[in-house]
Design an enzyme around this catalytic site. Structure first.
Site, PDB file in Angstrom:
ATOM      1  N   ASP A  28      70.353 -29.270  -3.122  1.00  0.00           N
ATOM      2  CA  ASP A  28      70.901 -29.554  -4.585  1.00  0.00           C
ATOM      3  C   ASP A  28      70.133 -29.638  -5.390  1.00  0.00           C
ATOM      4  O   ASP A  28      68.931 -30.219  -5.612  1.00  0.00           O
ATOM      5  CB  ASP A  28      71.936 -30.870  -3.949  1.00  0.00           C
ATOM      6  CG  ASP A  28      73.106 -30.965  -4.934  1.00  0.00           C
ATOM      7  OD1 ASP A  28      73.430 -30.054  -5.924  1.00  0.00           O
ATOM      8  OD2 ASP A  28      73.623 -32.201  -5.103  1.00  0.00           O
ATOM      9  N   HIS A  45      68.438 -21.677  -9.801  1.00  0.00           N
ATOM     10  CA  HIS A  45      68.717 -21.211  -8.433  1.00  0.00           C
ATOM     11  C   HIS A  45      67.556 -20.204  -8.015  1.00  0.00           C
ATOM     12  O   HIS A  45      67.184 -19.997  -6.752  1.00  0.00           O
ATOM     13  CB  HIS A  45      70.008 -20.340  -8.606  1.00  0.00           C
ATOM     14  CG  HIS A  45      71.466 -21.233  -8.706  1.00  0.00           C
ATOM     15  ND1 HIS A  45      71.448 -22.469  -8.073  1.00  0.00           N
ATOM     16  CD2 HIS A  45      72.311 -20.842  -9.479  1.00  0.00           C
ATOM     17  CE1 HIS A  45      72.666 -22.796  -8.487  1.00  0.00           C
ATOM     18  NE2 HIS A  45      73.431 -22.152  -9.485  1.00  0.00           N
ATOM     19  N   LEU A 139      61.642 -19.380  14.910  1.00  0.00           N
ATOM     20  CA  LEU A 139      62.459 -20.430  14.075  1.00  0.00           C
ATOM     21  C   LEU A 139      63.977 -19.786  13.957  1.00  0.00           C
ATOM     22  O   LEU A 139      63.872 -18.507  13.837  1.00  0.00           O
ATOM     23  CB  LEU A 139      61.953 -20.527  12.796  1.00  0.00           C
ATOM     24  CG  LEU A 139      62.970 -21.337  11.790  1.00  0.00           C
ATOM     25  CD1 LEU A 139      63.174 -22.827  12.073  1.00  0.00           C
ATOM     26  CD2 LEU A 139      62.465 -21.225  10.523  1.00  0.00           C
TER      27      LEU A 139
HETATM   28  C1  IPE Z   1      76.580 -28.877  -2.046  1.00  0.00           C
HETATM   29  O1  IPE Z   1      76.005 -28.942  -3.410  1.00  0.00           O
HETATM   30  C2  IPE Z   1      76.533 -27.279  -1.608  1.00  0.00           C
HETATM   31  C3  IPE Z   1      75.463 -26.775  -1.625  1.00  0.00           C
HETATM   32  C4  IPE Z   1      74.049 -27.368  -2.021  1.00  0.00           C
HETATM   33  C5  IPE Z   1      75.195 -25.334  -1.649  1.00  0.00           C
HETATM   34  P1  IPE Z   1      77.376 -29.266  -4.422  1.00  0.00           P
HETATM   35  O2  IPE Z   1      76.490 -29.374  -5.856  1.00  0.00           O
HETATM   36  O3  IPE Z   1      78.437 -28.053  -4.510  1.00  0.00           O
HETATM   37  O4  IPE Z   1      78.038 -30.507  -4.211  1.00  0.00           O
HETATM   38  P2  IPE Z   1      78.947 -31.407  -5.087  1.00  0.00           P
HETATM   39  O5  IPE Z   1      79.940 -30.680  -5.766  1.00  0.00           O
HETATM   40  O6  IPE Z   1      77.952 -32.440  -5.921  1.00  0.00           O
HETATM   41  O7  IPE Z   1      79.529 -32.457  -4.049  1.00  0.00           O
HETATM   42  C1  IPE Z   2      72.610 -26.442  -5.585  1.00  0.00           C
HETATM   43  O1  IPE Z   2      72.333 -26.709  -6.725  1.00  0.00           O
HETATM   44  C2  IPE Z   2      72.783 -24.862  -5.229  1.00  0.00           C
HETATM   45  C3  IPE Z   2      74.241 -24.635  -5.038  1.00  0.00           C
HETATM   46  C4  IPE Z   2      75.133 -25.523  -4.967  1.00  0.00           C
HETATM   47  C5  IPE Z   2      74.586 -23.267  -5.077  1.00  0.00           C
HETATM   48  P1  IPE Z   2      73.533 -26.896  -7.686  1.00  0.00           P
HETATM   49  O2  IPE Z   2      73.938 -25.650  -8.629  1.00  0.00           O
HETATM   50  O3  IPE Z   2      74.527 -27.660  -7.288  1.00  0.00           O
HETATM   51  O4  IPE Z   2      72.805 -27.825  -8.839  1.00  0.00           O
HETATM   52  P2  IPE Z   2      73.369 -29.216  -9.606  1.00  0.00           P
HETATM   53  O5  IPE Z   2      73.580 -30.181  -8.628  1.00  0.00           O
HETATM   54  O6  IPE Z   2      74.445 -28.920 -10.252  1.00  0.00           O
HETATM   55  O7  IPE Z   2      72.146 -29.811 -10.331  1.00  0.00           O
HETATM   56 MG    MG Z   3      74.898 -29.749  -6.888  1.00  0.00          MG
END
Ligand code: IPE
Ligand code: IPE
Ligand code: MG
Length: 253
Positions: A28, A45, A139
């Site tokens: 995240d 990303h 792995l």
């Molecule tokens: C969870 O992260 C999903 C991934 C890391 C792929 P999100 O960014 O979508 O989760 P919330 O919305 O903060 O709970």
């Molecule tokens: C995690 O990073 C990747 C996905 C959920 C695809 P985020 O895109 O959720 O990044 P934040 O949480 O908005 O910073």
């Molecule tokens: Mg996120």
């Protein structure tokens, strides 16, 4: 050797650390990482994929057997469509550019999540990477893509319900093992540790069933900043945890 100063004794990195058999990671913070640098979320990303490559390498080096990473949740469809398609293209690019390296490194890839709603060409790509790495014995890398744990459990319940209706299964035989075997993660041990980066402390629908006894480690860095030092800090935290599984601790007996 006698007289040699203790400081010269060099420990192997990772020595004395308990190594989880299965590590789960909620990657995240890509968007925030990019925004903090005045860049587009999508650039976060791209950086996140680099961190994932590093993580796969650390898992191989330190002997983790299973790695499950959360890369796109069933709820992530609610993001702007450009971001969603960018992430989908990134998965395609990751598979295309990294497949040979993964094969060389004896990594077995599984893509867990629902195929429903995915473009047929993407489904073909996913099936292909799974087939090409199926015989690998190193792995296991499970990529949770288009994944939601509640939907996974509901699908398992539907499958078992159909087995009962067809007369192939006695309802009394539905136990934890049977339900576990109907999940996408069938055949994998439950995760010992689940890491979430970027300071959030929730599962966001990741491995709800499988996380029953996982140790949670929340770290503040955003996913693109997660490096080998972060990985070793997590292992150190895990090593100090006392997993009791409902029993009593070593020092309490
Ligand atoms: C969870 O992260 C999903 C991934 C890391 C792929 P999100 O960014 O979508 O989760 P919330 O919305 O903060 O709970
Ligand atoms: C995690 O990073 C990747 C996905 C959920 C695809 P985020 O895109 O959720 O990044 P934040 O949480 O908005 O910073
Ligand atoms: Mg996120």
């Amino acid at each position: 050797m006698a007289g040699e100063p203790a400081a010269s004794v060099k420990l192997e990195p990772g020595a004395g650390l308990k190594i989880p058999r299965h590590l789960g990671v909620i990657m995240d913070g890509n968007g925030r990482w990019a925004r903090q640098r005045g860049r587009r979320r999508t650039e976060g990303h791209v950086e996140g994929v680099k961190s994932l490559r590093g993580l796969v390498e650390y898992c191989i080096t330190y002997g983790v057997s299973y790695l499950t990473v959360f890369s796109f949740s069933s709820e992530n469809w609610s993001r702007p469509s450009e971001e969603v398609s960018f992430i989908f293209n990134l998965l395609r690019r990751f598979v295309a550019s990294d497949l040979q390296r993964l094969i060389r490194n004896n990594v077995r890839v599984r893509i867990i999540g629902t195929r429903e709603g995915l473009d047929p060409s993407l489904v073909k790509l996913i099936d292909d990477v799974e087939a090409k790495t199926q015989a690998n014995t190193g792995l296991t890398l499970a990529v949770a893509f288009n994944y939601g744990s509640k939907a996974e459990i509901a699908a398992a319940a539907r499958h078992l319900g159909r087995e009962v209706a067809a007369g192939r299964l006695n309802p009394d035989d539905i136990d934890e093992q049977r339900l576990g075997d109907a999940l996408y993660t069938a055949g994998m041990p439950d995760p010992d540790v689940i890491i979430r980066t970027s300071g959030e402390q929730r599962l966001s629908n990741f491995l709800l069933w499988q996380a029953a006894y996982s140790e949670f480690v929340f770290v503040n860095e955003h996913w693109p900043d997660f490096d080998e030092a972060s990985f070793l800090r997590v292992l150190d935290t895990y090593t100090r945890r006392d997993r009791r599984f409902g029993g009593v601790g070593e020092d309490q007996r």
